[in-house]
Design a protein around this motif. Structure first.
Motif, PDB file in Angstrom:
ATOM      1  N   MET A   1       0.844  -1.192   0.000  1.00 64.05           N
ATOM      2  CA  MET A   1       0.000   0.000   0.000  1.00 64.05           C
ATOM      3  C   MET A   1       0.891   1.258   0.000  1.00 64.05           C
ATOM      4  N   ILE A   2       0.491   2.271  -0.764  1.00 62.67           N
ATOM      5  CA  ILE A   2       1.272   3.502  -0.803  1.00 62.67           C
ATOM      6  C   ILE A   2       0.715   4.467   0.244  1.00 62.67           C
ATOM      7  N   ARG A  20      13.561   7.966  -0.078  1.00 61.05           N
ATOM      8  CA  ARG A  20      13.924   6.652  -0.639  1.00 61.05           C
ATOM      9  C   ARG A  20      12.665   5.909  -1.098  1.00 61.05           C
ATOM     10  N   THR A  21      11.603   6.023  -0.312  1.00 56.26           N
ATOM     11  CA  THR A  21      10.342   5.374  -0.678  1.00 56.26           C
ATOM     12  C   THR A  21       9.787   5.952  -1.977  1.00 56.26           C
ATOM     13  N   ILE A  22       9.786   7.285  -2.069  1.00 53.33           N
ATOM     14  CA  ILE A  22       9.247   7.930  -3.278  1.00 53.33           C
ATOM     15  C   ILE A  22       9.973   7.412  -4.509  1.00 53.33           C
ATOM     16  N   PHE A  23      11.312   7.480  -4.496  1.00 61.71           N
ATOM     17  CA  PHE A  23      12.048   7.106  -5.708  1.00 61.71           C
ATOM     18  C   PHE A  23      11.983   5.601  -5.968  1.00 61.71           C
ATOM     19  N   SER A  24      11.861   4.824  -4.916  1.00 60.27           N
ATOM     20  CA  SER A  24      11.721   3.376  -5.130  1.00 60.27           C
ATOM     21  C   SER A  24      10.385   3.082  -5.809  1.00 60.27           C
ATOM     22  N   GLU A  25       9.356   3.831  -5.438  1.00 58.12           N
ATOM     23  CA  GLU A  25       8.018   3.548  -5.971  1.00 58.12           C
ATOM     24  C   GLU A  25       7.766   4.118  -7.367  1.00 58.12           C
ATOM     25  N   ILE A  26       8.543   5.146  -7.757  1.00 61.52           N
ATOM     26  CA  ILE A  26       8.328   5.702  -9.112  1.00 61.52           C
ATOM     27  C   ILE A  26       9.428   5.273 -10.084  1.00 61.52           C
ATOM     28  N   ALA A  27      10.354   4.429  -9.624  1.00 64.12           N
ATOM     29  CA  ALA A  27      11.524   4.072 -10.452  1.00 64.12           C
ATOM     30  C   ALA A  27      11.108   3.571 -11.846  1.00 64.12           C
ATOM     31  N   TYR A 178       2.931  25.642 -14.065  1.00 62.00           N
ATOM     32  CA  TYR A 178       3.332  24.325 -14.573  1.00 62.00           C
ATOM     33  C   TYR A 178       3.725  23.386 -13.424  1.00 62.00           C
ATOM     34  N   PHE A 179       4.587  23.919 -12.560  1.00 61.91           N
ATOM     35  CA  PHE A 179       5.148  23.087 -11.489  1.00 61.91           C
ATOM     36  C   PHE A 179       4.114  22.676 -10.439  1.00 61.91           C
ATOM     37  N   ASN A 180       3.233  23.629 -10.099  1.00 63.54           N
ATOM     38  CA  ASN A 180       2.300  23.354  -8.997  1.00 63.54           C
ATOM     39  C   ASN A 180       1.025  22.656  -9.454  1.00 63.54           C
ATOM     40  N   HIS A 181       0.663  22.821 -10.746  1.00 64.38           N
ATOM     41  CA  HIS A 181      -0.634  22.285 -11.175  1.00 64.38           C
ATOM     42  C   HIS A 181      -0.529  21.224 -12.264  1.00 64.38           C
ATOM     43  N   ILE A 182       0.282  21.516 -13.314  1.00 61.69           N
ATOM     44  CA  ILE A 182       0.312  20.574 -14.447  1.00 61.69           C
ATOM     45  C   ILE A 182       1.182  19.364 -14.118  1.00 61.69           C
ATOM     46  N   LEU A 183       2.402  19.642 -13.665  1.00 64.81           N
ATOM     47  CA  LEU A 183       3.357  18.553 -13.398  1.00 64.81           C
ATOM     48  C   LEU A 183       2.819  17.506 -12.400  1.00 64.81           C
ATOM     49  N   PRO A 184       2.244  17.912 -11.273  1.00 66.71           N
ATOM     50  CA  PRO A 184       1.741  16.875 -10.352  1.00 66.71           C
ATOM     51  C   PRO A 184       0.646  16.014 -10.983  1.00 66.71           C
ATOM     52  N   ARG A 185      -0.190  16.634 -11.848  1.00 66.46           N
ATOM     53  CA  ARG A 185      -1.288  15.860 -12.467  1.00 66.46           C
ATOM     54  C   ARG A 185      -0.745  14.864 -13.486  1.00 66.46           C
ATOM     55  N   VAL A 186       0.155  15.353 -14.379  1.00 67.31           N
ATOM     56  CA  VAL A 186       0.728  14.442 -15.390  1.00 67.31           C
ATOM     57  C   VAL A 186       1.527  13.345 -14.674  1.00 67.31           C
ATOM     58  N   GLY A 187       2.288  13.744 -13.676  1.00 68.58           N
ATOM     59  CA  GLY A 187       3.096  12.776 -12.926  1.00 68.58           C
ATOM     60  C   GLY A 187       2.236  11.696 -12.299  1.00 68.58           C
ATOM     61  N   ARG A 188       1.094  12.132 -11.724  1.00 63.66           N
ATOM     62  CA  ARG A 188       0.203  11.166 -11.058  1.00 63.66           C
ATOM     63  C   ARG A 188      -0.397  10.195 -12.077  1.00 63.66           C
ATOM     64  N   LEU A 189      -0.791  10.770 -13.218  1.00 66.74           N
ATOM     65  CA  LEU A 189      -1.424   9.973 -14.273  1.00 66.74           C
ATOM     66  C   LEU A 189      -0.469   8.916 -14.824  1.00 66.74           C
ATOM     67  N   VAL A 190       0.749   9.351 -15.162  1.00 68.71           N
ATOM     68  CA  VAL A 190       1.684   8.424 -15.827  1.00 68.71           C
ATOM     69  C   VAL A 190       2.303   7.451 -14.831  1.00 68.71           C
ATOM     70  N   SER A 191       2.660   7.945 -13.637  1.00 67.67           N
ATOM     71  CA  SER A 191       3.348   7.056 -12.693  1.00 67.67           C
ATOM     72  C   SER A 191       2.359   6.180 -11.931  1.00 67.67           C
ATOM     73  N   HIS A 193       1.281   7.000  -9.248  1.00 61.54           N
ATOM     74  CA  HIS A 193       1.597   7.242  -7.843  1.00 61.54           C
ATOM     75  C   HIS A 193       0.810   8.453  -7.358  1.00 61.54           C
ATOM     76  N   PRO A 194       0.066   8.317  -6.243  1.00 61.56           N
ATOM     77  CA  PRO A 194      -0.863   9.378  -5.867  1.00 61.56           C
ATOM     78  C   PRO A 194      -0.225  10.698  -5.438  1.00 61.56           C
ATOM     79  N   TRP A 195       0.985  10.698  -4.888  1.00 62.95           N
ATOM     80  CA  TRP A 195       1.493  11.967  -4.366  1.00 62.95           C
ATOM     81  C   TRP A 195       2.954  12.278  -4.689  1.00 62.95           C
TER      82      TRP A 195
END
Ligand SMILES: C[S@@+](CC[C@H](N)C(=O)[O-])C[C@H]1O[C@@H](n2cnc3c(N)ncnc32)[C@H](O)[C@@H]1O
Length: 255
Positions: A1-2, A20-27, A178-191, A193-195
Motif C-alpha cells: 500500500m502507498i 527513498r520510498t518515493i524514488f523506489s516507488e516511481i523508479a 506548470y510546477f504546482n498544477h500541471i506537473l503533479p497531475r501528469v506525474g500522477r497519471l503516468v506514474s 503514484h498518488p502523491w
C-alpha cells in the motif's frame, strides 16, 4: 500500500526514508516522466553540467555521480569523446539503480548502493563529482556537501545541477503554474503514484536559492564556487573545487 507522507517529517532520518520510498516507488516510470515533464531540456542541462566538470584535466580518472538514479548523468560523462575513465553511480534507492542497470551495460559506469550523506568511499577517491537533481532531496545538505568534498581529490571539482525558481516575474509565474498544477497531475497519471509528483514542487520551493547554496558549499570545504542559471533560471549549475586542506579520511560514523 502507498502511504502518503507527512508534509513535515519529524527528523532527518524520517525525511530520508520518505525520499527513498518515493524514488523506489516511481523508479519504473522515472525516465519517461523525466524527459516528458522537462520537455527533454534535461538532456541539454546534463551536457552543460558535464562540460563544467573539467574532466578533460583527468580523462582517465574515476568520477562520482552521486544520487545517480538511473545513471543519465553518469552516461552523459561516460559517452564524451576522449573520456576513458570510470564513473561510479551511487544512489540509496536500489530500484532506481536496478531500473538503470540495462542502460549502463557496455559503458564504463558502475552502480553502488550508498547514501550521499555517508558515502562508502575513502577520502580523495574521485577526480571529480557531480549530482543531478539530487541535492534537493538530501535531509542534511551540509552533511552531503561535506561528504562530497571528503571523497574528492584535492582540487577536484564538484558540479551540481538542480532546479531553482526563475528570477524573472513572467517566467516564474508560468513556471509556478506548470510546477504546482500541471506537473503533479501528469506525474500522477503516468506514474500511477498518488502523491510523489506533488513532492517535487514542494522540494524545489523549500530549497535554498543559488547564493545560499554557494555559501553552504564554501562552508563544507569548497572554494572557487561559481554558479549560473540555465533556461532562464529553471535550473542552476553550481561548480566548486575542493579547497586545499579540506576534509579527507573515512566516512563519518553512523548516527
Ligand atoms: C530526481 S532523482 C535524480 C536522478 C539522476 N541524478 C538524474 O539526473 O536523473 C534523485 C535521486 O536522488 C536519490 N537520493 C536522494 N537522496 C539520496 C541520498 N541521501 N543518498 C543517495 N541517493 C539519494 C534518489 O533515490 C533519486 O534516485
Amino acid at each position: 500500500m502507498i502511504v502518503p507522507p507527512r508534509a513535515d517529517p519529524a527528523s532527518g532520518r524520517e525525511r530520508a526514508a520518505q525520499v527513498r520510498t518515493i524514488f523506489s516507488e516511481i523508479a519504473h516510470r522515472y525516465d519517461l516522466l523525466n524527459h516528458v515533464l522537462s520537455l527533454n531540456i534535461d538532456r541539454r542541462w546534463r551536457r552543460r553540467a558535464v562540460a563544467a566538470l573539467d574532466w578533460e584535466r583527468a580523462p582517465g580518472g574515476t568520477y562520482l555521480d552521486a544520487c545517480a538514479g538511473t545513471f543519465d548523468l553518469a552516461l552523459t560523462l561516460a559517452g564524451r569523446k576522449g573520456f576513458h575513465g570510470r564513473v561510479i553511480g551511487a544512489d540509496f534507492a536500489l530500484p532506481m539503480l536496478a531500473r538503470g542497470r540495462s542502460k549502463i551495460d557496455g559503458h564504463p559506469v558502475g552502480p553502488v548502493c550508498g547514501d550521499t550523506q555517508r558515502l562508502p568511499f575513502r577520502g580523495g577517491s574521485f577526480s571529480g563529482a557531480m549530482v543531478g537533481f539530487g541535492v534537493r532531496n538530501l535531509s542534511d545538505l551540509a552533511a552531503g556537501f561535506r561528504e562530497l568534498c571528503r571523497v574528492l581529490e584535492p582540487g577536484g571539482r564538484l558540479v551540481i545541477l538542480e532546479f531553482t525558481v526563475p528570477p524573472g516575474r513572467l517566467l516564474r509565474a508560468a513556471y509556478m503554474v506548470y510546477f504546482n498544477h500541471i506537473l503533479p497531475r501528469v506525474g500522477r497519471l503516468v506514474s500511477g503514484h498518488p502523491w510523489a509528483y506533488s513532492y517535487l514542487p514542494r522540494s524545489v520551493r523549500d530549497f535554498p536559492g543559488p547564493d545560499a547554496l554557494a555559501e553552504l558549499l564554501r562552508e563544507a570545504g569548497f572554494d572557487s564556487v561559481e554558479w549560473r542559471l540555465v533556461s532562464g533560471g529553471i535550473a542552476a549549475i553550481h561548480v566548486a573545487a575542493k579547497a586545499p586542506g579540506a576534509g579527507a579520511g573515512d566516512p563519518p560514523p553512523e548516527s
